[in-house]
Design a protein around this motif. Structure first.
Motif, PDB file in Angstrom:
ATOM      1  N   PRO A  24       0.794  -1.228   0.000  1.00 32.37           N
ATOM      2  CA  PRO A  24       0.000   0.000   0.000  1.00 32.37           C
ATOM      3  C   PRO A  24       0.827   1.278   0.000  1.00 32.37           C
ATOM      4  N   ASP A  25       2.035   1.243   0.583  1.00 33.13           N
ATOM      5  CA  ASP A  25       2.846   2.470   0.600  1.00 33.13           C
ATOM      6  C   ASP A  25       3.354   2.818  -0.799  1.00 33.13           C
ATOM      7  N   LYS A  26       3.310   1.876  -1.731  1.00 34.87           N
ATOM      8  CA  LYS A  26       3.683   2.139  -3.131  1.00 34.87           C
ATOM      9  C   LYS A  26       2.446   1.999  -4.024  1.00 34.87           C
ATOM     10  N   THR A  61      -7.313   1.795   0.572  1.00 34.37           N
ATOM     11  CA  THR A  61      -8.535   2.327  -0.047  1.00 34.37           C
ATOM     12  C   THR A  61      -8.238   3.181  -1.274  1.00 34.37           C
ATOM     13  N   LYS A  62      -6.958   3.367  -1.587  1.00 35.78           N
ATOM     14  CA  LYS A  62      -6.613   4.338  -2.622  1.00 35.78           C
ATOM     15  C   LYS A  62      -6.349   3.703  -3.992  1.00 35.78           C
ATOM     16  N   ALA A  63      -5.729   2.517  -3.954  1.00 34.60           N
ATOM     17  CA  ALA A  63      -5.304   1.930  -5.231  1.00 34.60           C
ATOM     18  C   ALA A  63      -5.619   0.436  -5.300  1.00 34.60           C
ATOM     19  N   VAL A  65      -4.008  -1.292  -8.173  1.00 33.12           N
ATOM     20  CA  VAL A  65      -2.580  -1.398  -8.459  1.00 33.12           C
ATOM     21  C   VAL A  65      -2.228  -0.191  -9.338  1.00 33.12           C
ATOM     22  N   ALA A  66      -1.243   0.604  -8.907  1.00 36.04           N
ATOM     23  CA  ALA A  66      -0.910   1.840  -9.648  1.00 36.04           C
ATOM     24  C   ALA A  66       0.101   1.592 -10.754  1.00 36.04           C
ATOM     25  N   GLY A  67       0.264   0.336 -11.156  1.00 32.61           N
ATOM     26  CA  GLY A  67       1.105   0.044 -12.316  1.00 32.61           C
ATOM     27  C   GLY A  67       2.302  -0.800 -11.977  1.00 32.61           C
ATOM     28  N   ALA A  68       3.121  -1.036 -12.997  1.00 30.25           N
ATOM     29  CA  ALA A  68       4.402  -1.680 -12.755  1.00 30.25           C
ATOM     30  C   ALA A  68       5.232  -0.702 -11.930  1.00 30.25           C
ATOM     31  N   GLU A  72      11.727   0.254 -10.793  1.00 30.46           N
ATOM     32  CA  GLU A  72      12.369  -0.900 -11.447  1.00 30.46           C
ATOM     33  C   GLU A  72      12.469  -0.687 -12.952  1.00 30.46           C
ATOM     34  N   LEU A  73      11.380  -0.145 -13.508  1.00 31.44           N
ATOM     35  CA  LEU A  73      11.309   0.040 -14.963  1.00 31.44           C
ATOM     36  C   LEU A  73      12.385   0.980 -15.473  1.00 31.44           C
ATOM     37  N   SER A  74      12.680   2.000 -14.657  1.00 30.14           N
ATOM     38  CA  SER A  74      13.517   3.105 -15.143  1.00 30.14           C
ATOM     39  C   SER A  74      14.906   2.633 -15.564  1.00 30.14           C
ATOM     40  N   GLY A 108      -9.767   1.513  -6.496  1.00 29.39           N
ATOM     41  CA  GLY A 108      -9.031   2.770  -6.600  1.00 29.39           C
ATOM     42  C   GLY A 108      -8.289   2.785  -7.925  1.00 29.39           C
ATOM     43  N   TYR A 109      -7.071   3.379  -7.928  1.00 28.67           N
ATOM     44  CA  TYR A 109      -6.322   3.471  -9.186  1.00 28.67           C
ATOM     45  C   TYR A 109      -6.016   2.091  -9.763  1.00 28.67           C
ATOM     46  N   ALA A 110      -6.342   1.914 -11.044  1.00 25.08           N
ATOM     47  CA  ALA A 110      -5.932   0.724 -11.803  1.00 25.08           C
ATOM     48  C   ALA A 110      -5.229   1.275 -13.032  1.00 25.08           C
ATOM     49  N   LEU A 111      -3.940   1.543 -12.868  1.00 25.12           N
ATOM     50  CA  LEU A 111      -3.190   2.257 -13.907  1.00 25.12           C
ATOM     51  C   LEU A 111      -2.108   1.349 -14.486  1.00 25.12           C
ATOM     52  N   GLY A 112      -1.850   1.494 -15.769  1.00 30.93           N
ATOM     53  CA  GLY A 112      -0.787   0.721 -16.401  1.00 30.93           C
ATOM     54  C   GLY A 112      -0.979  -0.765 -16.118  1.00 30.93           C
ATOM     55  N   GLY A 113       0.041  -1.371 -15.492  1.00 27.86           N
ATOM     56  CA  GLY A 113      -0.037  -2.796 -15.150  1.00 27.86           C
ATOM     57  C   GLY A 113      -1.249  -3.127 -14.288  1.00 27.86           C
ATOM     58  N   LEU A 134      -4.166   3.902 -18.892  1.00 30.59           N
ATOM     59  CA  LEU A 134      -2.901   3.399 -19.450  1.00 30.59           C
ATOM     60  C   LEU A 134      -1.989   4.613 -19.647  1.00 30.59           C
ATOM     61  N   PRO A 135      -1.321   5.047 -18.552  1.00 31.01           N
ATOM     62  CA  PRO A 135      -0.532   6.297 -18.641  1.00 31.01           C
ATOM     63  C   PRO A 135       0.884   6.090 -19.165  1.00 31.01           C
ATOM     64  N   GLU A 136       1.183   4.897 -19.721  1.00 27.99           N
ATOM     65  CA  GLU A 136       2.576   4.604 -20.099  1.00 27.99           C
ATOM     66  C   GLU A 136       3.179   5.626 -21.054  1.00 27.99           C
ATOM     67  N   VAL A 137       2.352   6.151 -21.997  1.00 26.18           N
ATOM     68  CA  VAL A 137       2.925   7.102 -22.973  1.00 26.18           C
ATOM     69  C   VAL A 137       3.523   8.325 -22.273  1.00 26.18           C
TER      70      VAL A 137
HETATM   71  N1  COA Z   1       5.664   2.552  -9.329  1.00 30.64           N
HETATM   72  C1  COA Z   1       6.402   2.818  -8.236  1.00 30.64           C
HETATM   73  N2  COA Z   1       5.969   3.577  -7.220  1.00 30.64           N
HETATM   74  C2  COA Z   1       4.742   4.106  -7.330  1.00 30.64           C
HETATM   75  C3  COA Z   1       3.912   3.883  -8.434  1.00 30.64           C
HETATM   76  C4  COA Z   1       4.431   3.061  -9.478  1.00 30.64           C
HETATM   77  N3  COA Z   1       3.713   2.747 -10.557  1.00 30.64           N
HETATM   78  N4  COA Z   1       2.753   4.551  -8.259  1.00 30.64           N
HETATM   79  C5  COA Z   1       2.843   5.158  -7.076  1.00 30.64           C
HETATM   80  N5  COA Z   1       4.059   4.900  -6.504  1.00 30.64           N
HETATM   81  C6  COA Z   1       4.559   5.365  -5.217  1.00 30.64           C
HETATM   82  C7  COA Z   1       4.995   6.819  -5.262  1.00 30.64           C
HETATM   83  O1  COA Z   1       6.285   6.932  -5.786  1.00 30.64           O
HETATM   84  C8  COA Z   1       4.905   7.186  -3.793  1.00 30.64           C
HETATM   85  O2  COA Z   1       6.021   6.630  -3.135  1.00 30.64           O
HETATM   86  P1  COA Z   1       6.826   7.511  -2.024  1.00 30.64           P
HETATM   87  O3  COA Z   1       5.806   7.810  -0.967  1.00 30.64           O
HETATM   88  O4  COA Z   1       7.913   6.603  -1.572  1.00 30.64           O
HETATM   89  O5  COA Z   1       7.277   8.747  -2.742  1.00 30.64           O
HETATM   90  C9  COA Z   1       3.674   6.396  -3.321  1.00 30.64           C
HETATM   91  O6  COA Z   1       3.511   5.325  -4.256  1.00 30.64           O
HETATM   92  C10 COA Z   1       2.407   7.212  -3.292  1.00 30.64           C
HETATM   93  O7  COA Z   1       2.191   7.752  -4.578  1.00 30.64           O
HETATM   94  P2  COA Z   1       1.943   9.320  -4.854  1.00 30.64           P
HETATM   95  O8  COA Z   1       2.346   9.616  -6.262  1.00 30.64           O
HETATM   96  O9  COA Z   1       2.598  10.145  -3.782  1.00 30.64           O
HETATM   97  O10 COA Z   1       0.360   9.409  -4.685  1.00 30.64           O
HETATM   98  P3  COA Z   1      -0.604  10.500  -5.332  1.00 30.64           P
HETATM   99  O11 COA Z   1      -1.904  10.316  -4.648  1.00 30.64           O
HETATM  100  O12 COA Z   1       0.007  11.838  -5.332  1.00 30.64           O
HETATM  101  O13 COA Z   1      -0.765  10.057  -6.879  1.00 30.64           O
HETATM  102  C11 COA Z   1      -1.056   8.462  -8.679  1.00 30.64           C
HETATM  103  C12 COA Z   1      -1.361   8.818  -7.212  1.00 30.64           C
HETATM  104  C13 COA Z   1      -1.566   7.050  -8.926  1.00 30.64           C
HETATM  105  C14 COA Z   1      -1.765   9.449  -9.627  1.00 30.64           C
HETATM  106  C15 COA Z   1       0.469   8.557  -8.907  1.00 30.64           C
HETATM  107  O14 COA Z   1       1.118   7.797  -7.897  1.00 30.64           O
HETATM  108  C16 COA Z   1       0.933   8.019 -10.238  1.00 30.64           C
HETATM  109  O15 COA Z   1       0.757   8.679 -11.251  1.00 30.64           O
HETATM  110  N6  COA Z   1       1.548   6.802 -10.239  1.00 30.64           N
HETATM  111  C17 COA Z   1       2.116   6.218 -11.423  1.00 30.64           C
HETATM  112  C18 COA Z   1       1.055   5.655 -12.328  1.00 30.64           C
HETATM  113  C19 COA Z   1       1.683   5.101 -13.596  1.00 30.64           C
HETATM  114  O16 COA Z   1       2.251   5.817 -14.405  1.00 30.64           O
HETATM  115  N7  COA Z   1       1.550   3.768 -13.779  1.00 30.64           N
HETATM  116  C20 COA Z   1       2.033   3.100 -14.930  1.00 30.64           C
HETATM  117  C21 COA Z   1       3.380   2.551 -14.683  1.00 30.64           C
HETATM  118  S1  COA Z   1       3.977   1.698 -16.141  1.00 30.64           S
END
Ligand code: COA
Length: 262
Positions: A24-26, A61-63, A65-68, A72-74, A108-113, A134-137
């Motif tokens: 949850p912290d990520k 309650t927030k996400a 899965v916010a993606g890969a 690691e990807l970078s 909650g967020y279901a982004l990318g992966g 799908l925010p990968e672009v």
């Molecule tokens: N990979 C790695 N870490 C991620 C992550 C991801 N896909 N998405 C969120 N996190 C981490 C953040 O880096 C942050 O870590 P930190 O507290 O150590 O800095 C933590 O999760 C909380 O995220 P945060 O961005 O602070 O929350 P927010 O409420 O401001 O924004 C999102 C939420 C989902 C809009 C934003 O986190 C985001 O855009 N994430 C990436 C989504 C993405 O591009 N996914 C596709 C990847 S291929």
């Protein structure tokens, strides 16, 4: 069965396994370890007779899965990137091809992966705060875990292209209109809604459910002719089951069927 994992919580109750991605912290971002665990857990759940269906959700309650995991990807180069995509595709294909019904409870967020994980599941229930994207672009990337292939099969080419090219997030109600999710619930009612949906399925003949899944999913990748042939074959297999004899007999005797998955 022991499902001890570092990044997943697995709970089995009333024939339903709930798999919770637990970082949850990520925002439950999927690193390679979590993907490997998902692969192993789905293999074990497939073979666990105590499990009839599976719910996938995210911790907190927030996400969902916010993606890969972008950290690691970078660091990936071209060859590693391809390997990374293959690994993710293998994991999600294992979920998509699970012979037991799999429902994503998107909390909650279901982004990318995360979006790709949700669309690898057979059905999706979303909480009112769910956001699909799908925010990968935006990262100079493209979806690599099936997003460019599975999404269009669910919502059609126009909507899939809009999501993949703009990276725009789609909220729960819009996702419902698009057919991307099967139902929307309040955050508190999400898991119960997913359980209820799965419960409806689990009350039916298990082999029939398995064949219906297989015919529909495999058929979507076949010519109509080949798909119809497969349907007839699986229909024949269903006719050979004790469950079919019981189901039809129970209907004629005006009673509830008792299925045994044979
Ligand atoms: N990979 C790695 N870490 C991620 C992550 C991801 N896909 N998405 C969120 N996190 C981490 C953040 O880096 C942050 O870590 P930190 O507290 O150590 O800095 C933590 O999760 C909380 O995220 P945060 O961005 O602070 O929350 P927010 O409420 O401001 O924004 C999102 C939420 C989902 C809009 C934003 O986190 C985001 O855009 N994430 C990436 C989504 C993405 O591009 N996914 C596709 C990847 S291929």
């Amino acid at each position: 069965m022991d499902y001890a994992c570092e990044n997943l919580l697995v709970d089995v109750a009333d024939r339903i396994a709930t798999v919770t991605v637990n970082r949850p912290d990520k925002l439950n971002a999927l690193n390679s370890d979590t993907e490997r665990e998902l692969q192993d857990v789905f293999l074990a759940l497939r073979d666990d007779d105590a499990v009839g269906g599976i719910i996938v959700t995210g911790a907190g309650t927030k996400a969902f899965v916010a993606g890969a995991d972008i950290a690691e990807l970078s660091g990936l180069g071209a060859t590693q990137g391809k390997e990374f995509a293959f690994q993710g595709q293998t994991t999600f294909t294992r979920i998509a091809q699970c012979p037991k019904p799999v429902v994503a409870a998107v909390n909650g967020y279901a982004l990318g992966g995360g979006c790709e994980l949700a669309i690898a599941c057979h059905l999706r229930v979303a909480s009112e705060n769910a956001r699909f994207g799908l925010p990968e672009v935006q990262l100079g990337l493209i979806p690599g875990h099936g997003g460019t292939q599975r999404l269009a099969r669910i919502v059609g080419l126009g909507r899939a292209l809009e999501m993949a090219l703009t990276g725009r997030m789609v909220a729960a109600e819009e996702a419902l209109r698009w057919g991307l999710v099967n139902a929307v619930a309040s955050p508190d009612a999400l898991l119960d809604t997913a359980r209820e949906l799965l419960g409806q399925i689990l009350s039916k003949g298990p082999l029939a459910v398995q064949y219906a899944l297989e015919a529909t999913l495999r058929g979507s990748d076949m010519s109509l002719d080949d798909g119809l042939y497969m349907e007839a074959t699986l229909f024949g297999m269903a006719c050979g089951t004790e469950d079919m004899k019981e189901g039809t007999k129970a209907f004629l005797e005006k009673r509830k069927a008792e299925f045994h998955g044979r």
